[in-house]
Write a protein that holds these residues in place. Structure first.
Motif, mmCIF file in Angstrom:
data_model
loop_
_atom_site.group_PDB
_atom_site.id
_atom_site.type_symbol
_atom_site.label_atom_id
_atom_site.label_comp_id
_atom_site.label_asym_id
_atom_site.label_seq_id
_atom_site.Cartn_x
_atom_site.Cartn_y
_atom_site.Cartn_z
ATOM 1 N N LYS A 115 0.833 -1.195 0.000
ATOM 2 C CA LYS A 115 0.000 0.000 0.000
ATOM 3 C C LYS A 115 0.873 1.252 0.000
ATOM 4 O O LYS A 115 1.915 1.285 0.668
ATOM 5 C CB LYS A 115 -0.904 0.024 1.246
ATOM 6 C CG LYS A 115 -1.991 -1.017 1.267
ATOM 7 C CD LYS A 115 -2.825 -0.888 2.538
ATOM 8 C CE LYS A 115 -3.928 -1.917 2.606
ATOM 9 N NZ LYS A 115 -4.724 -1.804 3.854
ATOM 10 N N PRO A 116 0.477 2.282 -0.748
ATOM 11 C CA PRO A 116 1.228 3.535 -0.672
ATOM 12 C C PRO A 116 1.093 4.156 0.713
ATOM 13 O O PRO A 116 0.047 4.077 1.349
ATOM 14 C CB PRO A 116 0.559 4.409 -1.743
ATOM 15 C CG PRO A 116 -0.792 3.807 -1.946
ATOM 16 C CD PRO A 116 -0.650 2.355 -1.684
ATOM 17 N N GLU A 136 0.975 7.276 3.250
ATOM 18 C CA GLU A 136 0.526 8.669 3.212
ATOM 19 C C GLU A 136 0.890 9.383 4.511
ATOM 20 O O GLU A 136 0.675 8.857 5.599
ATOM 21 C CB GLU A 136 -0.995 8.734 3.015
ATOM 22 C CG GLU A 136 -1.530 10.157 2.963
ATOM 23 C CD GLU A 136 -3.035 10.202 2.864
ATOM 24 O OE1 GLU A 136 -3.698 10.117 3.922
ATOM 25 O OE2 GLU A 136 -3.545 10.306 1.742
ATOM 26 N N LYS A 163 -4.590 2.670 1.369
ATOM 27 C CA LYS A 163 -3.391 3.417 1.752
ATOM 28 C C LYS A 163 -3.090 3.183 3.223
ATOM 29 O O LYS A 163 -3.965 2.863 4.014
ATOM 30 C CB LYS A 163 -3.587 4.917 1.494
ATOM 31 C CG LYS A 163 -3.673 5.293 0.022
ATOM 32 C CD LYS A 163 -3.717 6.802 -0.177
ATOM 33 C CE LYS A 163 -5.046 7.391 0.259
ATOM 34 N NZ LYS A 163 -5.146 8.826 -0.071
#
Length: 818
Positions: free
Chosen positions: A538-539, A541, A697
């Motif tokens: 997952k990116p 953030e 995310k």
């Protein structure tokens, strides 16, 4: 033919039995007789048995000095006739009983070769079984005959249908066909063979659209119904477990109204029948057949027929007349001709003379030799490398049966032995019906199957195959197309497991194989790609300096700090001016210092959270804001004290002079430092990966650790702000020319409004916007203080210096101008 020991033979020389429709019950019924056309293949089986017995009688190694005889019967593929024949063979053949010592057992049958079909073989075995007479079949492949409790005397040289069914199921699976039709003969051979095939096919994940039975004696309406099912079906592959006669009637029906191209998968019983090659829609048919073999001298023996030696046998006479369409030794009927002796067997085109297919023929040859070897073990002994056989030795059939279980020999290059079930080692050739250059169909061997090889290595294909409709491309026969990765199979209600729908995997799940029955859930820190066939990290953030929001907030934070420093510079340069001295310059400078720290503390909220940044951002913000509020509170108290000090007899200023102001600021700030210290010691903020805010995310944020510590810090700031607001409101109407209390009131109203709205915004904001809301609150309240408290003073200092005089500040009448 007479002999010292007799071997019986049972073959289906005809395929029909004469049926007596009426009985008067006053006389014995007519004997059971066979009618119809003579089967050339079965005649060849009979002739091979005679050839093998003559070869053994001429051998000096096998049963030397002993002559084998034979008696062969026609069962016409009928169970009643087969039972009648079995009783005849069991009763003995001598017309009279001889009590002499030196007599042979020529009347006793020591073994029986046959039958070709499974059902007649079962009938024969049940009759001769109690007499322990061994039976060796050359073509009865029903798996049921491997049951030694029911058929203890049964052996065969042809592999069981269990082996063929297993091989055919693996073949179907090898080509990826999972949606098939099944047609079987309504006999023991067909029913048991198909049952074995379907059991193995189910294990291989193969589904059956339909399963129908045929029989050559069925009415045309029944055969037509099966043909219609084949025509309408969606399965392109049809597996047929039936005898050649049953397949012939089905193909003849399909010939009237051809079905769409079908891939035929055949059993040995019909796939090698050359008569069926006339059906062109059978091109591409494939299946396993018995190995091809050739015994020296056999072809010459089979062709050694002439009118003179044929005339002594009714069976051979019938064959000769039918093959050459002439009459032998009797007056011909009108339209018929006499056999004039010019007929030549070598020129005859007939299944009998088709030596390209000696597969089952060799099985008869092996069966005769197997019984002969068992007799040899029973009758003969080797003394000094010389074999002696006693033809007068009285033996029983059960002795031959016992020795037959142990036989293991090689004849004409082929091994012969039986396992505990009376079955040989399964060996097949892979046969394919292909179109020749002339356009006719021919049988081509394209591979083989060897059951003695390790599991998974039995099937070998070594030549190009032709499939249905004469195509080289592999046809597809599936109920549903393969589900690609990213989907899962959902069975269609009421249909076989091969019929399914492809449903996309749910959010957070993937499938990375074709036809996946289930989707796999990605780990918490991963999320599927667009195709949902792999999990990607997952990116992450967080509020970064590289994004627009972070840049804007950092710019305002730095700009606020710079503005505060510039204000401090202005105040320092004009520190001797009346307006600076009149507003408690020491607290003003301390307030500007704390505001600078407030602006700079917001920068700690930007960037990836770490252990030190998480602890610093909340504590630095809390301490600097309390320092700021302490200064504002001190300035507000000074204003109130100064007003009261102007009253007659008041000396309150001595109680709140500079030392007391410093102590007040330090005391209030120390309390916040103490709260922050306890927070950091007991349960400090730590960086965490928040996986709950967004599905796709990861939010990097600082966990508060102790929520009580966080709200205690904010609550203490709010308490000081409330006191400042109350005191500033009380002092807002004091009669001085420059009412600083009124400016503090405005700043506190802004401060309180910002932080009151901060609480719901902070709680409801997701991810990095939580941090952005906190930074905005810090900046808004800080800008509110600097603009409300210091902007008016800087305006006078820089823009209206004429008002920066003691006279102007003491003049109450000009207060409205400011």
């Amino acid at each position: 033919m007479d002999g010292d020991y007799i071997i019986g033979g049972v073959f289906s020389l005809h395929y029909h039995m004469h049926i007596v429709n009426q009985h008067d019950y006053t006389s014995m019924p007519d004997p059971l007789t066979c009618t119809g056309r003579l089967e050339s293949m079965e005649l060849r089986f009979m002739r091979v048995m005679i050839f093998a017995i003559k070869e053994i009688n001429n051998s000096t190694e096998l049963l030397p000095g002993i002559k084998l005889g034979y008696e062969i019967h026609d069962s016409c593929t009928s169970a009643p006739v087969a039972v009648h024949v079995a009783f005849q063979l069991s009763n003995g053949l001598d017309p009279e009983f001889n009590t002499g010592d030196n007599c042979s057992q020529s009347g006793m049958v020591m073994g029986i070769v046959g039958e070709s079909g499974s059902s007649p073989s079962i009938s024969v075995s049940r009759v001769i079984g109690p007499f322990n007479i061994p039976q060796v079949s050359h073509f009865a492949t029903c798996a049921c005959l491997s049951n030694k409790q029911q058929y203890p005397n049964f052996f065969r040289t042809v592999p069981s249908d269990n082996f063929q069914a297993d091989a055919l199921a693996k073949l179907v699976k090898h080509f990826g066909w999972t949606w098939i039709g099944a047609v079987r003969a309504d006999t023991d051979y067909g029913n048991n063979g198909m049952a074995a095939f379907l059991t193995t096919a189910q294990k291989e994940g193969i589904c059956v659209e339909y399963s129908e039975s045929v029989l050559q004696t069925f009415s045309r309406s029944k055969i037509q119904r099966v043909a219609d099912i084949i025509r309408r079906s969606t399965a392109k592959v049809v597996v047929v477990f039936a005898a050649s006669g049953d397949v012939r009637v089905l193909f003849e029906e399909l010939l009237h109204e051809p079905s769409p191209p079908r891939q035929w998968i055949g059993s040995e019983a019909w796939l090698t029948n050359v008569d069926l090659l006339r059906f062109n829609f059978g091109v591409g048919a494939i299946g396993f057949v018995i190995e091809q073999a050739d015994s020296p001298g056999l072809k010459e023996f089979l062709l050694d027929l002439s009118p003179s030696n044929v005339a002594s046998s009714a069976i051979l006479t019938e064959f000769w007349e039918d093959a050459f369409n002439c009459r032998l030794g009797k007056s011909p009927a009108p339209g018929e001709i006499m056999c004039d002796g010019t007929q030549d067997m070598k020129k005859l085109q007939n299944p009998y003379t088709d030596f390209s297919n000696l597969r089952i023929t060799n099985m008869v040859y092996k069966a005769v030799y197997a019984i002969a070897h068992a007799l040899h073990k029973t009758l003969c002994q080797s003394i000094k490398s010389v074999t002696h056989c006693d033809k007068y030795k009285r033996i029983e059939a059960k002795q031959v049966l016992s020795e037959l279980k142990q036989v293991n020999f090689t004849q004409s290059g082929y091994d012969v032995s039986f396992d505990e079930n009376g079955d040989p080692v399964p060996r097949y050739e892979l046969m394919n019906w292909q179109r020749s250059d002339s356009g006719s169909l021919e049988m081509v061997t394209v591979g083989y199957y060897d059951g003695s090889l390790p599991v998974g290595q039995e099937v070998h294909i070594n030549k190009n195959l032709i499939f249905m409709d004469g195509l080289k491309e592999l046809p597809k026969s599936v109920c549903s197309e393969n589900c690609p990765p990213g989907t899962r199979k959902v069975l269609q209600k009421g249909k076989p497991i091969c019929c399914y729908d492809c449903v996309p995997c749910a959010e957070g799940e993937i499938s990375n194989i074709t036809d996946s029955p289930d989707c796999l859930l990605c780990l918490k820190e991963f999320w599927p790609n667009a195709r949902r066939d792999t999990c990607l990290p997952k990116p992450v953030e967080f509020l970064s300096y590289n994004e627009e929001l972070g840049i804007i907030l950092a710019t305002f934070s730095s700009g606020g700090a710079l503005l505060t420093i510039m204000t401090a510079v202005v105040f320092f340069r004009h520190r001797a001016s009346p307006i600076v001295r009149a507003n408690n310059s020491e607290l003003s400078f301390l307030l500007l210092f704390s505001l600078t720290l407030c602006f700079l503390s917001s920068l700690t909220f930007i960037g990836a959270p770490s252990d030190w940044s998480c602890m610093l951002r909340h504590t630095a913000f809390g301490v600097t804001f309390v320092l700021c509020m302490s200064c504002v509170l001190g300035k507000t108290i000074v204003v109130l004290m100064a007003f009261k000090a102007t009253l007659p007899g008041s000396n309150v200023m001595k109680w709140f002079g500079p030392p007391q102001q410093r102590i007040t600021v330090v005391s209030f700030t120390f309390i916040q430092v103490l709260i922050c210290t306890l927070w950091l010691v007991i349960s400090p903020p730590t960086p965490i990966k928040n996986l709950n805010v967004y599905k796709k995310k990861i939010v990097l944020e600082c966990a508060l650790g102790s929520a009580i510590g966080f709200w205690a810090v904010l609550g203490y700031i709010g308490l000081l702000a409330f006191f400042c607001l109350v005191l500033a409101v009380r002092a807002r109407k004091l009669p001085d020319s420059f009412n600083e209390a009124k400016l503090i009131t405005f700043s506190m109203l802004i401060f309180c409004a910002v932080w009151i709205t901060f609480i719901p915004a902070y709680v409801s904001s997701p991810g990095k916007f939580t941090v952005a809301v906190e930074i905005f609150a810090i900046l808004a309240s800080s800008f509110g203080l600097i603009f409300c408290v210091f902007a008016p003073k800087c305006f006078i200092i820089l823009i209206k210096p004429e008002k920066n005089t003691k006279k102007h500040l003491m003049n109450k009448n000009v207060s409205k101008e400011i």
